[in-house]
Scaffold this motif. Structure first.
Motif, PDB file in Angstrom:
ATOM      1  N   VAL A 110     -24.877   5.567 -12.961  1.00 25.54           N
ATOM      2  CA  VAL A 110     -23.724   4.661 -12.867  1.00 25.54           C
ATOM      3  C   VAL A 110     -23.948   3.565 -13.896  1.00 25.54           C
ATOM      4  CG1 VAL A 110     -22.468   3.004 -11.429  1.00 25.54           C
ATOM      5  CG2 VAL A 110     -23.343   5.125 -10.411  1.00 25.54           C
ATOM      6  N   ILE A 111     -22.986   3.398 -14.809  1.00 23.77           N
ATOM      7  CA  ILE A 111     -23.107   2.324 -15.794  1.00 23.77           C
ATOM      8  C   ILE A 111     -21.968   1.332 -15.590  1.00 23.77           C
ATOM      9  CG2 ILE A 111     -24.337   3.761 -17.465  1.00 23.77           C
ATOM     10  CD1 ILE A 111     -21.741   3.899 -19.124  1.00 23.77           C
ATOM     11  N   ASN A 112     -22.228   0.109 -15.966  1.00 25.66           N
ATOM     12  CA  ASN A 112     -21.274  -0.957 -15.685  1.00 25.66           C
ATOM     13  C   ASN A 112     -21.541  -2.073 -16.679  1.00 25.66           C
ATOM     14  OD1 ASN A 112     -20.562  -3.581 -14.653  1.00 25.66           O
ATOM     15  ND2 ASN A 112     -20.192  -2.669 -12.652  1.00 25.66           N
ATOM     16  N   ARG A 113     -20.636  -2.229 -17.640  1.00 29.81           N
ATOM     17  CA  ARG A 113     -20.794  -3.344 -18.582  1.00 29.81           C
ATOM     18  C   ARG A 113     -19.696  -4.361 -18.314  1.00 29.81           C
ATOM     19  NH1 ARG A 113     -20.569  -3.219 -25.169  1.00 29.81           N
ATOM     20  NH2 ARG A 113     -18.359  -2.925 -24.713  1.00 29.81           N
ATOM     21  N   HIS A 114     -20.103  -5.495 -17.850  1.00 27.45           N
ATOM     22  CA  HIS A 114     -19.185  -6.637 -17.676  1.00 27.45           C
ATOM     23  C   HIS A 114     -18.098  -6.345 -16.660  1.00 27.45           C
ATOM     24  CE1 HIS A 114     -20.263  -7.820 -22.128  1.00 27.45           C
ATOM     25  NE2 HIS A 114     -21.318  -7.672 -21.348  1.00 27.45           N
ATOM     26  N   GLU A 115     -18.452  -5.650 -15.609  1.00 25.16           N
ATOM     27  CA  GLU A 115     -17.498  -5.372 -14.538  1.00 25.16           C
ATOM     28  C   GLU A 115     -18.135  -5.743 -13.208  1.00 25.16           C
ATOM     29  OE1 GLU A 115     -14.606  -4.980 -14.130  1.00 25.16           O
ATOM     30  OE2 GLU A 115     -13.976  -3.407 -12.775  1.00 25.16           O
ATOM     31  N   SER A 116     -17.323  -6.223 -12.264  1.00 29.40           N
ATOM     32  CA  SER A 116     -17.855  -6.554 -10.952  1.00 29.40           C
ATOM     33  C   SER A 116     -18.342  -5.280 -10.256  1.00 29.40           C
ATOM     34  CB  SER A 116     -16.780  -7.233 -10.110  1.00 29.40           C
ATOM     35  OG  SER A 116     -15.640  -6.430 -10.084  1.00 29.40           O
ATOM     36  N   PHE A 117     -19.207  -5.454  -9.271  1.00 28.73           N
ATOM     37  CA  PHE A 117     -19.682  -4.275  -8.538  1.00 28.73           C
ATOM     38  C   PHE A 117     -20.056  -4.656  -7.121  1.00 28.73           C
ATOM     39  CE2 PHE A 117     -23.468  -6.123 -10.482  1.00 28.73           C
ATOM     40  CZ  PHE A 117     -24.391  -6.119  -9.451  1.00 28.73           C
TER      41      PHE A 117
END
Ligand SMILES: C[S@@+](CC[C@H](N)C(=O)[O-])C[C@H]1O[C@@H](n2cnc3c(N)ncnc32)[C@H](O)[C@@H]1O
Length: 275
Positions: free
Chosen positions: A128-135
């Motif tokens: 799971v990748i997430n750049r500059h996104e809420s989680f």
């Protein structure tokens, strides 16, 4: 020839912004690279992954840049309605499924920790990748396959706060930093294997670039309009014209976390995939 304040502003206000594409102001602002290389880290981890989720893909620009490295089963989520179709178009050539997430489930501030369900089955994704996104760390932990990894680069609360101070507007976030995010990730049962944080000097070279940025990133100064902030923007324009760029601090942090390797794998998507 240098432009007047009104010329810079008129040009910035007339320019389109689509997806997550800041090319209109290329060369007129800069953000220094982070001490870590998010793209290289993700590319390296893709070698081990047979499935990938990109959270908050924006216009799909970043994921498309990884195109040749993407696993056959790659999905992306996007909650900002205007970007869902942009992302689908960008990512279609790479066979990526873009899942639209209901905007009601999205936090008002895309950089804040959010609580929304991911439309994927339990233990269904290797990476799971997430750049500059809420989680929501619990949701990330739920969808990660045994031995899977979560890689996120986040924008911290101190990011570009000099803009808010100069304009006299409230800061966008009270607190969002590595320590708090790491706590959330660990509380969700993931093991943090790499954690880094950096404050770096970024800058805007002209007031048009600043206005374009603030229109594209409406959560930085929530009530932004040129008219509302005209005196402060004019003062900044005069300063940039005589003294050089308006310097601001960017705030980024990185977390790489692993899920336990001993759980039972299940590579199925939830029924509502593709919505
Ligand atoms: C900071 S962007 C990052 C996108 C992508 N992960 C990347 O790294 O290029 C995070 C989110 O902001 C969304 N976004 C863009 N404009 C927005 C707006 N006006 N209101 C709310 N979200 C917006 C994007 O669609 C994206 O999902």
């Amino acid at each position: 020839m240098t432009k007047t304040f009104d010329q810079w502003v008129a040009e910035a206000e007339a320019a389109a912004f689509s997806g997550w594409d800041f090319s209109f102001i290329d060369g007129r602002w800069w953000e220094p690279p982070c001490p870590w290389d998010y793209q290289a880290l993700v590319t390296g981890m893709l070698k081990q992954a047979t499935s990938l989720l990109d959270m908050g893909t924006g216009g799909g620009e970043f994921l498309a840049a990884l195109g040749p490295h993407l696993p056959a089963r790659t999905v992306a989520t996007e909650a900002y309605a205007p970007n869902i179709d942009v992302a689908r178009k960008t990512l279609e050539p790479w066979g990526v499924t873009v899942l639209g997430i209901s905007p009601e489930s999205m936090h008002a501030h895309p950089l804040q920790d959010a609580v929304y369900p991911l439309p994927l089955a339990d233990r269904s994704v290797d990476l799971v990748i997430n750049r500059h996104e809420s989680f929501d760390a619990g949701e990330v932990a739920r969808v990660l396959a045994p031995g899977g990894h979560f890689v996120t680069q986040q924008v911290g609360a101190r990011d570009f706060e000099a803009i808010n101070r100069r304009l006299g507007s409230p800061l966008p976030l009270a607190e969002w930093s590595l320590a708090g995010a790491q706590e959330q990730v660990q509380a969700a049962g993931l093991q943090v294997v790499q954690a880094e944080e950096a404050l770096m000097t970024a800058g805007f070279k002209d007031v048009g670039a600043l206005v374009y940025y603030l229109k594209a990133v409406p959560w930085q100064v929530e009530d932004f309009s040129v008219n509302r902030y005209r005196p402060a923007l004019e003062a900044l324009h005069r300063e940039m014209s005589t003294e050089g760029p308006f310097l601001v601090q960017s705030h980024r942090f990185l977390i790489i976390a692993a899920s336990a390797a001993d759980a039972h794998a299940n590579f199925e998507l939830a029924d509502d995939e593709g919505s």
